[in-house]
Design a protein around this motif. Structure first.
Motif: not given
Length: 439
Positions: A59-60, A63, A65, A67-71, A74, A104, A107
């Motif tokens: 998951w790190r 993240l 790049d 991007s918050d898609e998998h925030l 993660a 996280l 964010r």
């Protein structure tokens, strides 16, 4: 929610997919690693941790790049990793994982409205900091949690009044530990105001309010506010008078949770190492060990702390059983025994996980034993004030309220109020503002 069964073969398939199609395969791999980790025997955390660590690493990387898609995924995975570290008594790594998950979560919260903001991860971070003795930082993080709840409004004021109530209690505890007594008391007053509003809006919450009133009385007495403590006792008695003599136990779990948190907090000082370095019976002497944050819900505690807290109760049991003939004890010995009995009863309440009948059979008699001991001590040391007896009576009242024994609770509260009022009437004005009647 039932988790999908994951096998070594399905993990291997996900690894292949992750190599061939990273954007699609890496999330699948991370989810399967977590799922498999949860399936591994809980009694062997060292065997589970590698799966959680690898999932967190995946998951790190997703993240990296920005991007918050998998925030969200993660944050929750790293939070779960912190839980596994706690199970393995790797407390430093657990705290670091909770901190990382909290970063996280912040964010994530920037992109969400108030009703969907995360509070669980932030609350766990604050509690982990307090367990590690980093009280100022715990206050800072807990204020974030409180602010989120305060901003979550609905038709009745706060759409999650219970969540706000608990978060305020936690903040008051952390402020007190950080040495910010006045700020802590202001939070206490806000919590009381909220509880009154809840009870006014829904009368079924009145027993909870009375438990809270009784439970915070020692806090105001201990901090040099005996008049305010007396007013709270008056209000608690009046609240009991509005209740039927016997009530149902439909809200037993919630009421017992309130009782346990407030009961534990009022006994927190008895669990701390004394100024001369003496470690109380049943408390770990290791200065590096995490400490229970008494007054905060038991479900927050690190697993390493839970284990030590329960083991300490066995040591306290042994000390009580070898105390000897109580009729032959001098006042100092009676006081020491009374403190031990109260500490044991607090631990019974805090770690209680049984049905209401067991609470009635185990905790209620223990509370009565404390009252009996404090009566004997008060008779032997008539010049020391009734503070300890008042405290044991409010403890007993909270227990009765948990079981729906409102009449018995009212009797204990009336006696506590009368003793407190009599003591206050004999004090000089100067004494009333500087002492609390406690030993």
């Amino acid at each position: 929610m039932r988790r999908e069964t994951v096998t070594e073969e399905s993990i291997a398939e996900a690894r292949v997919l992750a190599r061939e199609q990273p954007s699609a395969g890496l999330p699948v791999l991370a989810r399967r690693l977590l799922g498999f980790g949860w399936q591994v025997d809980r009694e062997r955390p060292s065997a589970r941790i590698p799966y959680f660590e690898e999932a967190a690493a995946v998951w790190r990387s997703l993240l990296a790049d920005g991007s918050d898609e998998h925030l969200e995924a993660a944050a929750r995975a790293i939070f779960s990793l912190g839980l596994q570290y706690s199970l393995a008594h790797a407390d430093d790594r657990s705290l670091a994982a909770k901190d990382e998950a909290a970063v996280l979560a912040r964010r994530l919260n920037r992109h969400r409205d108030e009703e969907r903001k995360d509070v669980k991860i932030l609350g766990a971070s604050a509690h982990g900091l307090a367990e590690a003795g980093r009280f100022d930082r715990a206050v800072t993080v807990q204020r974030e949690v409180v602010d989120i709840y305060r901003a979550t409004t609905g038709p009745g004021g706060h759409s999650s009044p219970t969540g706000l109530m608990w978060s305020l209690l936690d903040l008051a505890v952390y402020l007190d530990l950080a040495g910010q007594t006045d700020a802590s008391l202001e939070i206490e007053r806000e919590t009381l105001h909220l509880n009154r509003r809840i009870a006014e809006a829904e009368p079924s919450h009145l027993p909870g309010l009375v438990i809270w009133l009784a439970g915070v009385t020692p806090r105001f007495a201990d901090t040099g506010h005996p008049r305010e403590a007396g007013e709270l006792l008056d209000e608690a008695v009046a609240g009991c008078d509005r209740l039927p003599p016997e009530g149902d136990r439909g809200n037993f779990g919630f009421h017992q949770g309130v009782q346990a948190a407030l009961f534990a907090r009022s006994g927190a000082r008895d669990e701390r190492t004394c100024g001369d370095g003496a470690v109380p019976i049943g408390v770990s002497p290791d200065p590096r060990a995490l400490r229970p944050v008494l007054g905060v819900s038991f479900h927050w505690w690190a697993f390493s702390v839970r284990e030590a807290y329960r083991a300490g109760r066995e040591v306290i049991d042994d000390a009580i059983s070898t105390a000897g003939d109580r009729s032959a004890l001098d006042p100092a010995q009676l006081a020491a025994l009374g403190t031990l009995v109260r500490r044991r009863t607090i631990r019974q309440s805090v770690a209680f996980d049984s049905a209401p009948r067991q609470f009635t059979e185990k905790v209620i008699p223990a509370l009565a034993e404390s009252v009996a001991l404090e009566r004997r001590l008060a008779a032997a040391r008539q010049d020391s004030g009734p503070g300890r007896l008042v405290r044991s009576l409010t403890d007993q009242a909270m227990g009765h309220l948990v079981t729906g024994a409102h009449s018995a609770a009212g009797e204990a509260l009336r006696e506590a109020r009368d003793l407190h009022a009599a003591a206050e009437s004999t004090r000089t004005p100067m004494t009333r503002t500087t002492t609390d009647g406690q030993d």
